[in-house]
Design an enzyme around this catalytic site. Structure first.
Site, PDB file in Angstrom:
ATOM      1  N   CYS A   2     -36.474  10.014 -30.260  1.00 16.45           N
ATOM      2  CA  CYS A   2     -37.738  10.669 -29.920  1.00 16.45           C
ATOM      3  C   CYS A   2     -38.450   9.917 -28.804  1.00 16.45           C
ATOM      4  O   CYS A   2     -38.326   8.705 -28.677  1.00 16.45           O
ATOM      5  CB  CYS A   2     -38.662  10.695 -31.123  1.00 16.45           C
ATOM      6  SG  CYS A   2     -37.947  11.509 -32.538  1.00 16.45           S
ATOM      7  N   ARG A  27     -33.314   9.928 -23.023  1.00 11.71           N
ATOM      8  CA  ARG A  27     -33.211   9.217 -24.297  1.00 11.71           C
ATOM      9  C   ARG A  27     -32.461  10.031 -25.351  1.00 11.71           C
ATOM     10  O   ARG A  27     -32.033   9.471 -26.365  1.00 11.71           O
ATOM     11  CB  ARG A  27     -34.622   8.905 -24.833  1.00 11.71           C
ATOM     12  CG  ARG A  27     -35.367   7.895 -24.009  1.00 11.71           C
ATOM     13  CD  ARG A  27     -36.825   7.889 -24.384  1.00 11.71           C
ATOM     14  NE  ARG A  27     -37.064   7.399 -25.728  1.00 11.71           N
ATOM     15  CZ  ARG A  27     -37.325   6.123 -26.024  1.00 11.71           C
ATOM     16  NH1 ARG A  27     -37.365   5.229 -25.076  1.00 11.71           N
ATOM     17  NH2 ARG A  27     -37.542   5.758 -27.266  1.00 11.71           N
ATOM     18  N   TRP A  74     -35.698  13.939 -31.600  1.00 15.12           N
ATOM     19  CA  TRP A  74     -34.275  13.793 -31.927  1.00 15.12           C
ATOM     20  C   TRP A  74     -34.222  13.889 -33.450  1.00 15.12           C
ATOM     21  O   TRP A  74     -34.711  13.002 -34.149  1.00 15.12           O
ATOM     22  CB  TRP A  74     -33.771  12.443 -31.430  1.00 15.12           C
ATOM     23  CG  TRP A  74     -32.296  12.234 -31.558  1.00 15.12           C
ATOM     24  CD1 TRP A  74     -31.323  12.691 -30.712  1.00 15.12           C
ATOM     25  CD2 TRP A  74     -31.628  11.489 -32.567  1.00 15.12           C
ATOM     26  NE1 TRP A  74     -30.099  12.269 -31.147  1.00 15.12           N
ATOM     27  CE2 TRP A  74     -30.248  11.537 -32.286  1.00 15.12           C
ATOM     28  CE3 TRP A  74     -32.050  10.789 -33.708  1.00 15.12           C
ATOM     29  CZ2 TRP A  74     -29.300  10.904 -33.084  1.00 15.12           C
ATOM     30  CZ3 TRP A  74     -31.105  10.171 -34.496  1.00 15.12           C
ATOM     31  CH2 TRP A  74     -29.747  10.237 -34.179  1.00 15.12           C
ATOM     32  N   ASN A  99     -42.492   8.711 -33.333  1.00 15.04           N
ATOM     33  CA  ASN A  99     -41.112   8.271 -33.140  1.00 15.04           C
ATOM     34  C   ASN A  99     -40.836   7.242 -34.225  1.00 15.04           C
ATOM     35  O   ASN A  99     -41.627   6.314 -34.400  1.00 15.04           O
ATOM     36  CB  ASN A  99     -40.971   7.647 -31.740  1.00 15.04           C
ATOM     37  CG  ASN A  99     -39.646   6.937 -31.530  1.00 15.04           C
ATOM     38  OD1 ASN A  99     -38.687   7.159 -32.276  1.00 15.04           O
ATOM     39  ND2 ASN A  99     -39.585   6.088 -30.522  1.00 15.04           N
ATOM     40  N   GLY A 100     -39.730   7.399 -34.946  1.00 12.88           N
ATOM     41  CA  GLY A 100     -39.393   6.444 -36.004  1.00 12.88           C
ATOM     42  C   GLY A 100     -39.067   7.187 -37.291  1.00 12.88           C
ATOM     43  O   GLY A 100     -38.863   8.410 -37.288  1.00 12.88           O
ATOM     44  N   GLU A 481     -13.874   0.531 -25.915  1.00 15.83           N
ATOM     45  CA  GLU A 481     -14.952   1.037 -25.072  1.00 15.83           C
ATOM     46  C   GLU A 481     -14.511   2.319 -24.345  1.00 15.83           C
ATOM     47  O   GLU A 481     -15.272   3.285 -24.255  1.00 15.83           O
ATOM     48  CB  GLU A 481     -15.378  -0.057 -24.077  1.00 15.83           C
ATOM     49  CG  GLU A 481     -16.393   0.350 -23.040  1.00 15.83           C
ATOM     50  CD  GLU A 481     -17.706   0.891 -23.594  1.00 15.83           C
ATOM     51  OE1 GLU A 481     -17.960   0.783 -24.807  1.00 15.83           O
ATOM     52  OE2 GLU A 481     -18.465   1.476 -22.796  1.00 15.83           O
ATOM     53  N   LYS A 485     -16.301   5.955 -24.765  1.00 14.03           N
ATOM     54  CA  LYS A 485     -16.811   6.702 -23.608  1.00 14.03           C
ATOM     55  C   LYS A 485     -16.244   8.118 -23.623  1.00 14.03           C
ATOM     56  O   LYS A 485     -16.960   9.080 -23.415  1.00 14.03           O
ATOM     57  CB  LYS A 485     -16.371   5.976 -22.336  1.00 14.03           C
ATOM     58  CG  LYS A 485     -17.302   5.718 -21.249  1.00 14.03           C
ATOM     59  CD  LYS A 485     -18.457   4.834 -21.350  1.00 14.03           C
ATOM     60  CE  LYS A 485     -19.239   4.795 -22.593  1.00 14.03           C
ATOM     61  NZ  LYS A 485     -20.061   3.604 -22.729  1.00 14.03           N
ATOM     62  N   GLU A 488     -17.776  10.172 -26.511  1.00 11.95           N
ATOM     63  CA  GLU A 488     -19.209  10.428 -26.297  1.00 11.95           C
ATOM     64  C   GLU A 488     -19.470  11.607 -25.370  1.00 11.95           C
ATOM     65  O   GLU A 488     -20.311  12.441 -25.660  1.00 11.95           O
ATOM     66  CB  GLU A 488     -19.847   9.203 -25.613  1.00 11.95           C
ATOM     67  CG  GLU A 488     -20.482   8.218 -26.515  1.00 11.95           C
ATOM     68  CD  GLU A 488     -21.230   7.159 -25.708  1.00 11.95           C
ATOM     69  OE1 GLU A 488     -22.412   6.987 -25.974  1.00 11.95           O
ATOM     70  OE2 GLU A 488     -20.643   6.520 -24.813  1.00 11.95           O
ATOM     71  N   HIS A 504       2.168  -0.221 -37.226  1.00  7.51           N
ATOM     72  CA  HIS A 504       1.656  -0.351 -38.596  1.00  7.51           C
ATOM     73  C   HIS A 504       0.921   0.907 -39.046  1.00  7.51           C
ATOM     74  O   HIS A 504       0.184   0.876 -40.024  1.00  7.51           O
ATOM     75  CB  HIS A 504       0.742  -1.580 -38.705  1.00  7.51           C
ATOM     76  CG  HIS A 504       1.454  -2.856 -38.404  1.00  7.51           C
ATOM     77  ND1 HIS A 504       2.444  -3.372 -39.222  1.00  7.51           N
ATOM     78  CD2 HIS A 504       1.376  -3.699 -37.343  1.00  7.51           C
ATOM     79  CE1 HIS A 504       2.915  -4.483 -38.695  1.00  7.51           C
ATOM     80  NE2 HIS A 504       2.286  -4.707 -37.548  1.00  7.51           N
ATOM     81  N   LYS A 603     -30.245   7.776 -26.042  1.00 12.00           N
ATOM     82  CA  LYS A 603     -30.055   6.598 -25.196  1.00 12.00           C
ATOM     83  C   LYS A 603     -30.546   5.340 -25.896  1.00 12.00           C
ATOM     84  O   LYS A 603     -29.919   4.297 -25.849  1.00 12.00           O
ATOM     85  CB  LYS A 603     -30.825   6.802 -23.881  1.00 12.00           C
ATOM     86  CG  LYS A 603     -30.687   5.646 -22.905  1.00 12.00           C
ATOM     87  CD  LYS A 603     -29.283   5.574 -22.362  1.00 12.00           C
ATOM     88  CE  LYS A 603     -29.051   4.372 -21.488  1.00 12.00           C
ATOM     89  NZ  LYS A 603     -27.608   4.116 -21.329  1.00 12.00           N
TER      90      LYS A 603
HETATM   91  O1  M6R Z   1     -29.366  -0.312 -26.097  1.00 15.89           O
HETATM   92  P1  M6R Z   1     -28.200  -0.889 -26.850  1.00 15.89           P
HETATM   93  O2  M6R Z   1     -27.218  -1.548 -25.972  1.00 15.89           O
HETATM   94  O3  M6R Z   1     -28.636  -1.775 -27.985  1.00 15.89           O
HETATM   95  O4  M6R Z   1     -27.497   0.376 -27.504  1.00 15.89           O
HETATM   96  C1  M6R Z   1     -26.440   0.241 -28.397  1.00 15.89           C
HETATM   97  C2  M6R Z   1     -25.669   1.532 -28.506  1.00 15.89           C
HETATM   98  O5  M6R Z   1     -26.475   2.546 -29.036  1.00 15.89           O
HETATM   99  C3  M6R Z   1     -25.137   1.994 -27.143  1.00 15.89           C
HETATM  100  O6  M6R Z   1     -24.374   1.002 -26.541  1.00 15.89           O
HETATM  101  C4  M6R Z   1     -24.281   3.265 -27.299  1.00 15.89           C
HETATM  102  O7  M6R Z   1     -23.112   2.983 -27.991  1.00 15.89           O
HETATM  103  C5  M6R Z   1     -24.021   3.877 -25.926  1.00 15.89           C
HETATM  104  N1  M6R Z   1     -24.359   5.274 -25.931  1.00 15.89           N
HETATM  105  C6  M6R Z   1     -22.639   3.786 -25.496  1.00 15.89           C
HETATM  106  O8  M6R Z   1     -22.343   4.452 -24.319  1.00 15.89           O
END
Ligand code: M6R
Length: 608
Positions: A2, A27, A74, A99-100, A481, A485, A488, A504, A603
């Site tokens: 949010c 965000r 969100w 927010n929260g 990673e 990506k 996501e 395995h 974000k």
């Molecule tokens: O702001 P942060 O690095 O603490 O965020 C952690 C994760 O939420 C963030 O890295 C998330 O996995 C990304 N969307 C990855 O692309």
């Protein structure tokens, strides 16, 4: 997550609020809303979907006023519907954005219902606005009613609240969720982050945990958690304002991928000389480097993957034990802390709720000290950590982290070498590593040159439903990673394994429909990795190999080869990340997904 914007001004605030919401879109959110307070009362629009849907409502039914609050939601409690979108109202007197997460919303809701309050949404937020309304029955002053109500809330919040008939102020507060005050001339603002307000001010006040703030046109009055008035310093924003401009690029993600040579150079700047790591980059208190005997790294998502790479570096270069853990696990277990352990957090945003909670817990556990490697200088994580090493990547807008990750790795490499120097790393080896680091921006630039080729590879890849990423050593976290990506932003199911684990279990998945992405630098593990690839080829799997020329690998039947520059092995994880970012990006573009704001993601993950 949010996002909140609030404004009090001498002019109509609706355009400021809508622009603020657009700037918070990155965000992640699924609905939005605005409440405007004017002489006739408090009026609102809410809409499901993009901020554009809210703009359309404004165009059809304009709202004018000099005080307003706005929100991108969100969804946590209740689906993304108009009824659940903020602002929430108590009668027509009060409107509130939040927010929260309010953890004790259920008992509070029961109490308020028993008092006759009617709930119109499924949100936890609605209890806050009714609670304040109820408090005003015995305490008609909005500020005092807010203070009394917040004391009853458990969980995390940042809020903004306006009251009908009060055209001289609005109230905001934070505890556990970010909120910054923007200071203007005869107008003042609040927002979840500075980017939301850069079109109206560059002067900011960062609120502390538990602060409640009263904003009028010419004054910002802050009260701490005990209700005592406090002066907090004003900082001037110094990020490059074009962070919010895509420039020549179609998506922020691509702009941020291409910024990497520049921001990696910025991360190295002033932290290494020709021959050494400059320990002054850790501030005046770099004495911890001599004392540290263990390292605990805690982070989430992409930042966690950066931590996993650092474990290899620290144990290899410094010979010190290093554990890496996701913050959401760390914070809920009993942790044994060996003597002289450094607690190291990694976060792009510095506002990730789990990472912050882990830091707060760690501060009670007798660590040597706390170090945050973070991209946002004004973030809560930076403010609450004893030491900070900023990654200097500039604002990252795309939800999928790219330049924030490679600069985290750069900062971690600096940290690993600095610790290693105190643990016997020779001056000669330090010089060799530092010289390799100096060439990093140029190699990242070279890796970007494969973009056109990777775009073609992506065309072939985009119809896949699954993918398996393989790597060994530091390439394993990079495989993780790469798979994160891909899932996501392209929504392709992807997993990553250390290549030696293939036999395995995951080998059972391999057939002609399973693309295998293999990260194959020319290092000590090359022969072992080649054997793993044979195992895949023998089962008809289609191999996408990312390797340097010296590996003697090339395109052939069932192998699609992408060249990655040959670099010093210490740089391999950073340089090998680049083609994987490009692959995910181009696959997502072919698939037509929302690259910068992928579905369901945020974000800045400011709730647990
Ligand atoms: O702001 P942060 O690095 O603490 O965020 C952690 C994760 O939420 C963030 O890295 C998330 O996995 C990304 N969307 C990855 O692309």
């Amino acid at each position: 997550m949010c996002g909140i914007v609030g404004v009090i001004a001498c002019r109509n605030v609706s355009k400021i609020l809508i622009e603020g919401l657009s700037r918070l879109e990155y965000r992640g959110y699924d609905s939005s809303g605005i409440a405007i307070n004017n002489e006739d009362g408090v009026y609102s629009h809410r809409a499901v979907g993009k901020v554009q849907a809210l703009k359309d409502k404004f165009e059809a039914y304009p709202l004018d006023g000099k005080i307003g609050i706005a929100h991108t939601r969100w969804a946590t409690h209740g689906k993304p519907t108009e009824a659940n979108a903020h602002p929430h109202f108590s009668g027509d007197d009060l409107a509130l954005v939040h927010n929260g997460i309010i953890e004790n919303h259920e008992p509070l809701r029961r109490e308020l219902k028993a008092k006759g309050y009617e709930f119109k949404s499924e949100t936890d937020t609605e209890v806050i606005v009714h609670l304040i309304h109820d408090a005003m029955k015995s305490q008609p002053d909005l500020l005092k009613a807010v203070q009394a109500s917040l004391a009853k809330l458990e969980g995390a919040f940042a809020i903004g609240v306006v009251q009908k008939d009060d055209n001289e102020r609005f109230i905001a507060a934070r505890k556990g969720s970010p909120l910054v005050v923007g200071v203007g001339i005869e107008e003042n603002f609040v927002a979840s982050d500075q980017l939301a307000l850069l079109h109206v001010t560059d002067q900011f006040i960062f609120l502390e945990e538990g602060d409640v703030v009263e904003l009028s046109r010419d004054q910002v009055t802050i009260y701490d958690a005990k209700g005592e008035p406090q002066e907090r310093p004003i900082s001037v924003f110094n990020h490059n304002i074009d962070a919010t401009d895509k420039g020549e690029y179609r998506h922020y993600m691509m702009k941020e991928i291409y910024e990497q040579p520049k921001v990696i150079a910025a991360c190295l700047d002033g932290r290494i000389s020709e021959t050494k790591v400059l320990t002054s980059c850790f501030g005046a208190d770099s004495g911890f480097l001599k004392e540290v005997e263990n390292i605990h790294i805690v982070a989430c998502g992409t930042s966690y993957h950066a931590g996993m790479v650092a474990k290899y570096w620290i144990e290899d270069l410094a010979g010190l034990p290093c554990t890496v853990e996701v913050a959401s696990e760390y914070r809920y277990r009993k942790v044994a802390v060996p003597k002289n352990t450094l607690f190291l957090t990694l976060s792009q945003s510095g506002e990730t709720a789990d990472t912050l909670a882990a830091l707060r817990m760690a501060k009670e556990l007798g660590y040597l000290t706390t170090l945050a490697i973070c991209n946002v200088p004004s973030s809560t994580l930076v403010r609450e950590s004893a030491l900070t090493l900023l990654t200097n990547a500039g604002a990252e807008i795309g939800v999928a982290s790219t330049k924030a990750f490679t600069t985290q790795l750069t900062a971690l490499l600096i940290t690993s070498i600095a610790i290693a120097v105190e643990n016997g790393l020779s001056a000669e080896k330090e010089k060799e590593l530092v010289q390799a680091m100096r060439s990093l921006p140029a190699y990242v630039d070279l890796a970007l040159k494969e973009d056109a080729h990777i775009k073609n590879v992506a065309d072939r890849f985009a119809n896949k439903h699954n993918a398996l990423f393989l790597g060994r050593g530091t390439m394993f976290p990079i495989a993780l990673e790469g798979s994160l990506k891909l899932k996501e932003i392209s929504y392709i199911h992807a997993e990553a394994y250390p290549a030696g684990e293939l036999k395995h279990g995951p080998l059972a998945l391999v057939d002609e429909n399973m693309p295998i992405i293999a990260l194959v630098p020319h290092n000590d593990m090359l022969d072992k990795l080649k054997s793993n690839l044979q195992e895949v080829a023998a089962r008809g799997g289609e191999l996408y190999v990312f390797a340097d020329k010296d590996t003697d690998l090339h395109s052939e039947e069932n192998i699609i080869f992408t060249e990655v520059p040959k670099v010093d092995s210490i740089l391999e994880p950073i340089v090998h990340t680049i083609p994987l970012q490009l692959l995910s990006y181009h696959v997502a573009v072919v698939k037509g997904t929302d690259v910068d704001q992928p579905r369901n993601l945020a974000k800045s993950v400011t709730v647990e």
